[in-house]
Structures are given as structure tokens and as C-alpha cells.
Scaffold this motif. Structure first.
Motif, PDB file in Angstrom:
ATOM      1  N   THR A  91       0.847  -1.191   0.000  1.00  0.00           N
ATOM      2  CA  THR A  91       0.000   0.000   0.000  1.00  0.00           C
ATOM      3  C   THR A  91       0.882   1.240   0.000  1.00  0.00           C
ATOM      4  N   SER A  92       0.347   2.285  -0.625  1.00  0.00           N
ATOM      5  CA  SER A  92       1.102   3.533  -0.739  1.00  0.00           C
ATOM      6  C   SER A  92       0.146   4.707  -0.782  1.00  0.00           C
ATOM      7  N   ARG A  93       0.608   5.867  -0.287  1.00  0.00           N
ATOM      8  CA  ARG A  93      -0.172   7.101  -0.419  1.00  0.00           C
ATOM      9  C   ARG A  93       0.185   7.839  -1.706  1.00  0.00           C
ATOM     10  N   LYS A  94       1.071   7.243  -2.503  1.00  0.00           N
ATOM     11  CA  LYS A  94       1.457   7.844  -3.775  1.00  0.00           C
ATOM     12  C   LYS A  94       0.932   6.987  -4.922  1.00  0.00           C
ATOM     13  N   SER A  95       0.597   7.614  -6.022  1.00  0.00           N
ATOM     14  CA  SER A  95       0.151   6.872  -7.191  1.00  0.00           C
ATOM     15  C   SER A  95       1.314   6.055  -7.735  1.00  0.00           C
ATOM     16  N   CYS A  96       0.999   4.874  -8.259  1.00  0.00           N
ATOM     17  CA  CYS A  96       2.049   3.967  -8.697  1.00  0.00           C
ATOM     18  C   CYS A  96       1.516   3.106  -9.833  1.00  0.00           C
ATOM     19  N   ASP A  97       2.379   2.795 -10.803  1.00  0.00           N
ATOM     20  CA  ASP A  97       1.951   1.973 -11.930  1.00  0.00           C
ATOM     21  C   ASP A  97       2.183   0.484 -11.686  1.00  0.00           C
ATOM     22  N   ASN A  98       2.610   0.130 -10.486  1.00  0.00           N
ATOM     23  CA  ASN A  98       2.790  -1.271 -10.125  1.00  0.00           C
ATOM     24  C   ASN A  98       1.436  -1.835  -9.699  1.00  0.00           C
ATOM     25  N   SER A  99       0.970  -2.847 -10.396  1.00  0.00           N
ATOM     26  CA  SER A  99      -0.349  -3.409 -10.104  1.00  0.00           C
ATOM     27  C   SER A  99      -0.422  -4.066  -8.735  1.00  0.00           C
ATOM     28  N   ARG A 100       0.729  -4.335  -8.143  1.00  0.00           N
ATOM     29  CA  ARG A 100       0.741  -4.950  -6.818  1.00  0.00           C
ATOM     30  C   ARG A 100       0.695  -3.918  -5.692  1.00  0.00           C
ATOM     31  N   ILE A 101       0.677  -2.651  -6.033  1.00  0.00           N
ATOM     32  CA  ILE A 101       0.641  -1.601  -5.022  1.00  0.00           C
ATOM     33  C   ILE A 101      -0.703  -0.882  -5.097  1.00  0.00           C
ATOM     34  N   VAL A 102      -1.402  -0.834  -3.973  1.00  0.00           N
ATOM     35  CA  VAL A 102      -2.741  -0.265  -3.886  1.00  0.00           C
ATOM     36  C   VAL A 102      -2.662   1.056  -3.123  1.00  0.00           C
ATOM     37  N   TYR A 103      -3.406   2.047  -3.601  1.00  0.00           N
ATOM     38  CA  TYR A 103      -3.445   3.329  -2.879  1.00  0.00           C
ATOM     39  C   TYR A 103      -4.189   3.146  -1.561  1.00  0.00           C
TER      40      TYR A 103
END
Length: 298
Positions: free
Chosen positions: A30-42
Motif C-alpha cells: 500500500t502507498s499514499r502515492k500513485s504507482c503503476d505497479n499493479s501490486r501496489i494499492v493506494y
């Protein structure tokens, strides 16, 4: 087994997530930043619910590794209310929600739960935090031990790695070579730990379903000055002055405990894990980051 790393933007969280990916293990971050990794969710712990994360998980054996935190001691002091909301209130809520969803929890605490007077701290030693950050960690430890005893709490000291990163003290020292000197807090001893040992500790805690408190720390407690001297000696640099200064010579906002050495014997006894020697970490950092014969400009 499904791993979810909450907070993949920080030094530890990003490393754990990348290693889980590298080893082709089932992981979301999880991240508070936008990311193009499909394994990372906002996910923003201050305002979001975990449903957006949970909808992507079907595995019955679920491990949540909580890396979301304000760890800067001075920011915890200066922005106490905001830091407390993040480090205590919202973290408790997140852990409660995850437990209700069937997760097992790995939570990181800190050597700052101790007062730094005696060193050699074991898991049975009484906590006596001397700064706001440490007090928040003490509150979380007590809450989890009393109300969520199946949680695994990993206490960690100062983390070092073999890659260049602003949070890595080796990078800080390397960048200060050009100054001709570095400053270290006099008497500040810690059981510095290699970041990969933290990752491996998480894998062991997950596979063995460990719970309670464990010190995840290096075998030897070094003062900052001792480790810095070892680092510069390996680089063959003798002209950099290592200045040991008292606490009042720094512009810290909150107190720094001094002797924070921790014993890792409980973790080693239960897992048979061997922690990485600091000589290896220093040698690998120099080999991978600092090209032979090419140092930072003077």
C-alpha cells in the motif's frame, strides 16, 4: 501465503516489498502515492478503509506487515498530535480491522522504548521511553500485548543497508567525506541491524506464526563513532575526523537515549537465525556503492 506490506514508500517497507516481489512471493503493498505497479494499492491510513485492499486478497493465510509510521523523533515532538494520530490511534484501528479480517500481524517497534541508561536490553526489561516517539511505541506495545496478544512485535534499532539511501547512515557518512569530518553523539550505542535481517525476520515470524515481542538486532552494539571508524578504515580514509559531541551540541528537538544496545538471544534461540555481521555490510556497501579509488569529491 499472502503478504500485505502497509507502507511501501519508507526505507524498510520498500525493501521488504521489493524482496517479496523478487522472491516471487504473493505480495501486495500500500502507498499514499500513485504507482503503476499493479501490486501496489493506494491507501491512506488517516482516511481510507482497508476494504479497497482486502478486495484483492483471497488467500486464507494472510500476513500484514505494518510499516506505516512517523519515525522521525523530532517531527513526533514538533507535530505531536498528528504523529500520535498516525502512530497510535490509526495504527490501532488498522490492526483491529485486519485482525477482524483474519490477518496475522507483524508490527515494528523501536529501541527507543528504553531509556538508554544501561544497554543490553532484553524483551523482559522494563520500558522507560525518554522521547515522544518512544512513548508512542511503548503505548502500542502495551496495547498489543494486552489486547491483541497474537501480534508479533519486532523491536528494531538503527537500520543499515548495502545500497545508497538517504535513510542509510552509511550513505550519510559517505556524503560527509568531502567535509573532512563527521559528528556523532557521544556515548550513543546501538545494535545496528542489516535491513535484510529485518526482511528475513518477517519471513520467519510469518512461517512460524510467532507472537509477542522479539528484539531483531545485530549481535554487537557499536557506538556511532566506532562504526564510523570501521567504515572509514575499510575505505582507507584516515583524514576524516570523527567528532564525538554531547547531546546539547546538536539542535535536536527531543531527547535521544544513549546506550540502546539490545540482546537478540530470544529471537536466535527460537529461530536459529544468524544475524549479519557489520563487517559484511560495510564491505558490501563499499563494493556496491563506492567504486574503488573513487570517493566523493573533497
Amino acid at each position: 501465503m499472502q503478504y500485505v506490506v502497509f507502507g511501501v514508500n519508507g526505507y524498510i517497507g520498500s525493501y521488504i516489498f521489493r524482496q517479496l516481489e523478487k522472491e516471487n512471493l504473493n505480495v501486495l503493498g500500500t502507498s499514499r502515492k500513485s504507482c503503476d505497479n499493479s501490486r501496489i494499492v493506494y491507501f491512506d491510513i488517516l482516511k481510507d478503509h482497508i476494504d479497497n485492499v482486502i478486495t484483492k486478497i483471497n488467500d486464507e493465510d494472510k500476513i500484514a506487515i505494518i510499516c506505516i509510521a512517523e519515525t522521525n523523533i523530532d517531527r513526533c515532538y514538533e507535530n505531536y498530535n498528528q504523529a500520535y494520530e498516525l502512530n497510535v490511534i490509526k495504527t490501532k484501528e488498522l490492526i483491529q480491522e485486519l485482525l477482524e479480517k483474519g490477518f496475522r500481524i507483524i508490527y515494528f517497534s523501536s529501541d527507543c522504548v528504553f531509556d538508554g541508561i544501561s544497554g543490553g536490553y532484553t524483551e523482559d526489561c522494563l520500558t522507560n521511553a525518554m522521547n515522544k516517539y518512544g512513548l508512542m511505541k511503548v503505548e502500542m506495545e502495551r496495547y498489543l500485548l494486552m489486547h491483541e496478544p497474537e501480534t508479533c512485535i519486532l523491536r528494531i534499532p538503527k537500520v543499515v543497508g548495502i545500497h545508497q539511501a538517504k535513510q542509510n547512515v552509511l550513505t550519510e557518512w559517505a556524503e560527509q567525506i568531502a567535509n573532512g569530518y563527521i559528528r556523532c553523539i557521544r556515548g550513543n550505542r546501538m545494535s545496528f541491524v542489516y535491513i535484510d535481517d529485518i526482511y528475513r525476520a518477517c519471513l520467519l515470524a510469518a512461517s512460524r506464526k510467532m507472537h509477542g515481542i522479539y528484539n531483531v538486532a545485530g549481535d554487537i552494539a557499536y557506538s556511532r563513532a566506532e562504526l564510523a571508524r570501521k567504515f572509514f578504515d575499510k575505505l582507507g580514509i584516515t583524514e576524516v575526523e570523527i567528532r564525538e559531541c554531547d547531546l546539547d551540541e546538536f539542535s535536536f528537538k527531543d531527547y535521544r537515549p544513549l546506550n540502546l544496545g539490545m540482546s537478540n538471544l530470544k529471537f536466535k534461540a527460537e529461530t536459529k537465525y544468524q544475524f549479519t555481521d557489520m563487517d559484511f555490510v560495510l564491505d558490501k556497501y563499499i563494493e556496491d556503492v563506492m567504486q574503488p579509488g573513487i570517493l566523493f569529491a573533497r
